[in-house]
Design a protein around this motif. Structure first.
Motif, PDB file in Angstrom:
ATOM      1  N   GLN A 123     -10.312  13.056 -19.815  1.00 31.18           N
ATOM      2  CA  GLN A 123     -11.236  12.218 -19.057  1.00 31.18           C
ATOM      3  C   GLN A 123     -10.491  11.128 -18.300  1.00 31.18           C
ATOM      4  O   GLN A 123     -10.842  10.804 -17.150  1.00 31.18           O
ATOM      5  CB  GLN A 123     -12.258  11.584 -20.012  1.00 31.18           C
ATOM      6  N   ILE A 124      -9.457  10.562 -18.908  1.00 31.13           N
ATOM      7  CA  ILE A 124      -8.663   9.540 -18.212  1.00 31.13           C
ATOM      8  C   ILE A 124      -7.976  10.144 -17.007  1.00 31.13           C
ATOM      9  O   ILE A 124      -7.973   9.564 -15.905  1.00 31.13           O
ATOM     10  CB  ILE A 124      -7.636   8.921 -19.180  1.00 31.13           C
ATOM     11  N   TRP A 125      -7.387  11.321 -17.157  1.00 29.20           N
ATOM     12  CA  TRP A 125      -6.717  11.971 -16.032  1.00 29.20           C
ATOM     13  C   TRP A 125      -7.714  12.310 -14.936  1.00 29.20           C
ATOM     14  O   TRP A 125      -7.429  12.136 -13.744  1.00 29.20           O
ATOM     15  CB  TRP A 125      -6.010  13.232 -16.518  1.00 29.20           C
ATOM     16  N   ARG A 126      -8.896  12.794 -15.307  1.00 32.78           N
ATOM     17  CA  ARG A 126      -9.924  13.109 -14.318  1.00 32.78           C
ATOM     18  C   ARG A 126     -10.351  11.848 -13.562  1.00 32.78           C
ATOM     19  O   ARG A 126     -10.539  11.876 -12.343  1.00 32.78           O
ATOM     20  CB  ARG A 126     -11.121  13.757 -15.008  1.00 32.78           C
ATOM     21  N   THR A 127     -10.482  10.731 -14.272  1.00 24.61           N
ATOM     22  CA  THR A 127     -10.858   9.475 -13.619  1.00 24.61           C
ATOM     23  C   THR A 127      -9.769   8.990 -12.678  1.00 24.61           C
ATOM     24  O   THR A 127     -10.051   8.511 -11.572  1.00 24.61           O
ATOM     25  CB  THR A 127     -11.136   8.402 -14.689  1.00 24.61           C
ATOM     26  N   LEU A 128      -8.504   9.109 -13.095  1.00 25.25           N
ATOM     27  CA  LEU A 128      -7.398   8.689 -12.232  1.00 25.25           C
ATOM     28  C   LEU A 128      -7.343   9.513 -10.958  1.00 25.25           C
ATOM     29  O   LEU A 128      -7.065   8.990  -9.875  1.00 25.25           O
ATOM     30  CB  LEU A 128      -6.073   8.801 -12.998  1.00 25.25           C
ATOM     31  N   VAL A 129      -7.616  10.805 -11.082  1.00 25.02           N
ATOM     32  CA  VAL A 129      -7.580  11.671  -9.896  1.00 25.02           C
ATOM     33  C   VAL A 129      -8.747  11.368  -8.966  1.00 25.02           C
ATOM     34  O   VAL A 129      -8.594  11.324  -7.740  1.00 25.02           O
ATOM     35  CB  VAL A 129      -7.588  13.157 -10.329  1.00 25.02           C
ATOM     36  N   GLN A 130      -9.929  11.151  -9.531  1.00 20.87           N
ATOM     37  CA  GLN A 130     -11.096  10.863  -8.690  1.00 20.87           C
ATOM     38  C   GLN A 130     -10.977   9.504  -8.003  1.00 20.87           C
ATOM     39  O   GLN A 130     -11.330   9.360  -6.833  1.00 20.87           O
ATOM     40  CB  GLN A 130     -12.364  10.909  -9.549  1.00 20.87           C
ATOM     41  N   ASP A 131     -10.460   8.510  -8.725  1.00 24.87           N
ATOM     42  CA  ASP A 131     -10.290   7.165  -8.148  1.00 24.87           C
ATOM     43  C   ASP A 131      -8.852   7.019  -7.664  1.00 24.87           C
ATOM     44  O   ASP A 131      -8.081   6.186  -8.156  1.00 24.87           O
ATOM     45  CB  ASP A 131     -10.636   6.104  -9.190  1.00 24.87           C
ATOM     46  N   ARG A 132      -8.492   7.836  -6.664  1.00 23.77           N
ATOM     47  CA  ARG A 132      -7.100   7.883  -6.211  1.00 23.77           C
ATOM     48  C   ARG A 132      -6.656   6.582  -5.557  1.00 23.77           C
ATOM     49  O   ARG A 132      -5.505   6.185  -5.687  1.00 23.77           O
ATOM     50  CB  ARG A 132      -6.913   9.044  -5.240  1.00 23.77           C
ATOM     51  N   ALA A 133      -7.549   5.906  -4.851  1.00 22.72           N
ATOM     52  CA  ALA A 133      -7.155   4.679  -4.150  1.00 22.72           C
ATOM     53  C   ALA A 133      -6.730   3.601  -5.147  1.00 22.72           C
ATOM     54  O   ALA A 133      -5.661   2.998  -5.012  1.00 22.72           O
ATOM     55  CB  ALA A 133      -8.315   4.183  -3.286  1.00 22.72           C
ATOM     56  N   ASN A 134      -7.546   3.357  -6.161  1.00 23.22           N
ATOM     57  CA  ASN A 134      -7.211   2.337  -7.155  1.00 23.22           C
ATOM     58  C   ASN A 134      -6.006   2.746  -7.982  1.00 23.22           C
ATOM     59  O   ASN A 134      -5.148   1.906  -8.305  1.00 23.22           O
ATOM     60  CB  ASN A 134      -8.413   2.091  -8.061  1.00 23.22           C
ATOM     61  N   SER A 135      -5.906   4.024  -8.319  1.00 21.21           N
ATOM     62  CA  SER A 135      -4.751   4.504  -9.082  1.00 21.21           C
ATOM     63  C   SER A 135      -3.463   4.334  -8.277  1.00 21.21           C
ATOM     64  O   SER A 135      -2.422   3.948  -8.825  1.00 21.21           O
ATOM     65  CB  SER A 135      -4.952   5.976  -9.458  1.00 21.21           C
ATOM     66  N   THR A 136      -3.533   4.603  -6.971  1.00 19.66           N
ATOM     67  CA  THR A 136      -2.360   4.436  -6.117  1.00 19.66           C
ATOM     68  C   THR A 136      -1.929   2.981  -6.048  1.00 19.66           C
ATOM     69  O   THR A 136      -0.737   2.660  -6.118  1.00 19.66           O
ATOM     70  CB  THR A 136      -2.663   4.958  -4.705  1.00 19.66           C
ATOM     71  N   LEU A 137      -2.894   2.079  -5.913  1.00 20.64           N
ATOM     72  CA  LEU A 137      -2.573   0.650  -5.844  1.00 20.64           C
ATOM     73  C   LEU A 137      -1.901   0.184  -7.131  1.00 20.64           C
ATOM     74  O   LEU A 137      -0.881  -0.523  -7.096  1.00 20.64           O
ATOM     75  CB  LEU A 137      -3.839  -0.156  -5.585  1.00 20.64           C
ATOM     76  N   MET A 138      -2.456   0.552  -8.292  1.00 25.15           N
ATOM     77  CA  MET A 138      -1.858   0.146  -9.558  1.00 25.15           C
ATOM     78  C   MET A 138      -0.463   0.739  -9.727  1.00 25.15           C
ATOM     79  O   MET A 138       0.456   0.080 -10.240  1.00 25.15           O
ATOM     80  CB  MET A 138      -2.748   0.590 -10.727  1.00 25.15           C
ATOM     81  N   THR A 139      -0.274   1.977  -9.296  1.00 23.20           N
ATOM     82  CA  THR A 139       1.043   2.614  -9.388  1.00 23.20           C
ATOM     83  C   THR A 139       2.060   1.901  -8.516  1.00 23.20           C
ATOM     84  O   THR A 139       3.212   1.683  -8.920  1.00 23.20           O
ATOM     85  CB  THR A 139       0.936   4.088  -8.985  1.00 23.20           C
ATOM     86  N   LEU A 140       1.657   1.518  -7.297  1.00 21.43           N
ATOM     87  CA  LEU A 140       2.569   0.807  -6.396  1.00 21.43           C
ATOM     88  C   LEU A 140       2.962  -0.552  -6.963  1.00 21.43           C
ATOM     89  O   LEU A 140       4.140  -0.942  -6.914  1.00 21.43           O
ATOM     90  CB  LEU A 140       1.912   0.638  -5.025  1.00 21.43           C
ATOM     91  N   LEU A 141       1.991  -1.281  -7.496  1.00 22.15           N
ATOM     92  CA  LEU A 141       2.300  -2.588  -8.080  1.00 22.15           C
ATOM     93  C   LEU A 141       3.243  -2.446  -9.270  1.00 22.15           C
ATOM     94  O   LEU A 141       4.208  -3.218  -9.406  1.00 22.15           O
ATOM     95  CB  LEU A 141       1.005  -3.277  -8.506  1.00 22.15           C
ATOM     96  N   LEU A 142       2.970  -1.475 -10.117  1.00 27.12           N
ATOM     97  CA  LEU A 142       3.829  -1.271 -11.285  1.00 27.12           C
ATOM     98  C   LEU A 142       5.236  -0.857 -10.861  1.00 27.12           C
ATOM     99  O   LEU A 142       6.234  -1.374 -11.389  1.00 27.12           O
ATOM    100  CB  LEU A 142       3.214  -0.210 -12.190  1.00 27.12           C
ATOM    101  N   LEU A 143       5.330   0.049  -9.903  1.00 28.32           N
ATOM    102  CA  LEU A 143       6.642   0.502  -9.442  1.00 28.32           C
ATOM    103  C   LEU A 143       7.416  -0.638  -8.794  1.00 28.32           C
ATOM    104  O   LEU A 143       8.631  -0.779  -9.000  1.00 28.32           O
ATOM    105  CB  LEU A 143       6.467   1.656  -8.451  1.00 28.32           C
ATOM    106  N   GLY A 144       6.728  -1.473  -8.017  1.00 31.77           N
ATOM    107  CA  GLY A 144       7.391  -2.614  -7.405  1.00 31.77           C
ATOM    108  C   GLY A 144       7.940  -3.587  -8.443  1.00 31.77           C
ATOM    109  O   GLY A 144       9.061  -4.098  -8.302  1.00 31.77           O
ATOM    110  N   ILE A 145       7.172  -3.855  -9.504  1.00 28.40           N
ATOM    111  CA  ILE A 145       7.624  -4.763 -10.561  1.00 28.40           C
ATOM    112  C   ILE A 145       8.817  -4.175 -11.315  1.00 28.40           C
ATOM    113  O   ILE A 145       9.803  -4.874 -11.615  1.00 28.40           O
ATOM    114  CB  ILE A 145       6.461  -5.073 -11.512  1.00 28.40           C
TER     115      ILE A 145
END
Length: 305
Positions: A123-145
């Motif tokens: 369910q978490i993976w399905r939510t991450l895939v469906q909410d791609r915009a928010n998942s992408t933003l969090m991934t970019l912030l984490l990768l930048g840090i």
């Protein structure tokens, strides 16, 4: 037993302090990294510059965790329940810039574990895939840090004692990493060793990916349709589909009705033709009877004469 557990889970109040999975995973990884930084601080006690880099990163984490605490307090439906029973007090204390309180950030990891336990990995993976915009933003912030911290530590470890090096302090390492990630590259700080240059190339490649993706995210955020517009568009599409289905259904029912009326008319015409033929036969028989009657009367008249 399984049904009893399901009933107990259904009666539980919703945990409103939990946010979407991408955000919770982002905060959980930062919490784990901040706890690991405490170990790094004790492991490199002899290097003041690296300790300053870790102190700057821990200060950044404290600001992020304080914003996270305020965000949860503002958006939570039961604020005091979150503060006392949802470990909100631990979130507040852990966001303060005191090393002794940073261990309390483990409660944020417990929150991520609770989220994964309740929702499940699928369910978490399905939510991450469906909410791609928010998942992408969090991934970019984490990768930048991550690049900022480990890039600064790595370039400082490589260049600090090199001959002719100009990256010799914590501020030099942080500044070089930031301008390299952003692909600006002022040139005032640069590596002089081969290993440092290879690390710089890696940071540049990652920075291009981060800022390119982030630019696309901002373009989609400002230029793409809003959620309300998308909902209205979907509603209009559904209404159009319903209208088209209604028209098609009306046309079909109308065609069926016309066909039924035509069949009924044809049956009436056939019945009328049958009646017409019977009337014609009766008229022919009547005319034949009249002719026979006239002939009979004429024969009797001749006999009397």
């Amino acid at each position: 037993m399984g049904k009893i557990r399901e009933k107990i889970r259904a009666r539980r109040r919703p945990r409103t302090e939990l946010k979407n999975p991408a955000y919770e995973i982002f905060i959980g990884i930062l919490s784990l990294l901040s706890i690991l930084n405490l170990v790094f601080v004790y492991a490199i006690q002899g290097d003041t510059a690296m300790q300053i880099v870790l102190a700057v990163m821990n200060g950044l984490f404290s600001v992020i965790f304080l914003i996270d605490f305020i965000y949860r307090m503002v958006t939570s439906e039961a604020r005091w329940r979150y503060f006392f029973r949802g470990f909100g007090w631990a979130d507040l204390l852990a966001s303060l810039p005191f090393p002794q309180l940073k261990v309390l950030r483990i409660f944020r990891l417990l929150r991520v574990f609770r989220l994964m336990r309740d929702l499940g990995p699928k369910q978490i993976w399905r939510t991450l895939v469906q909410d791609r915009a928010n998942s992408t933003l969090m991934t970019l912030l984490l990768l930048g840090i991550l690049v900022l911290q480990f890039g600064s530590l790595s370039v400082l470890a490589i260049e600090e004692d090199a001959e002719g090096a100009n990256i010799t302090s914590a501020s030099d390492a942080l500044w070089y990493t930031i301008v390299t990630i952003s692909t600006v590259g002022y040139g005032d700080q640069y590596p002089v060793t081969d290993a440092g240059r290879m690390l710089g190339v890696l940071i540049i490649i990652v920075g291009v990916g981060i800022f390119g993706t982030f630019t696309g995210y901002l373009a989609n955020l400002f230029l793409g349709p809003s959620d309300a517009s998308a909902d209205d568009s979907r509603a209009r599409d559904v209404e159009s589909a319903d209208a088209a289905a209604g028209v098609a259904g009306g046309a079909t029912s109308g065609a069926v009705q016309v066909g039924a009326d035509a069949a009924e008319t044809q049956a009436e015409l056939r019945a009328l033709d049958d009646e017409t033929r019977r009337v014609q036969e009766l008229l022919a028989q009547t005319e034949a009877a009249v002719v026979e009657l006239r002939a009979l009367l004429a024969t009797r008249g001749d006999d009397r004469s």
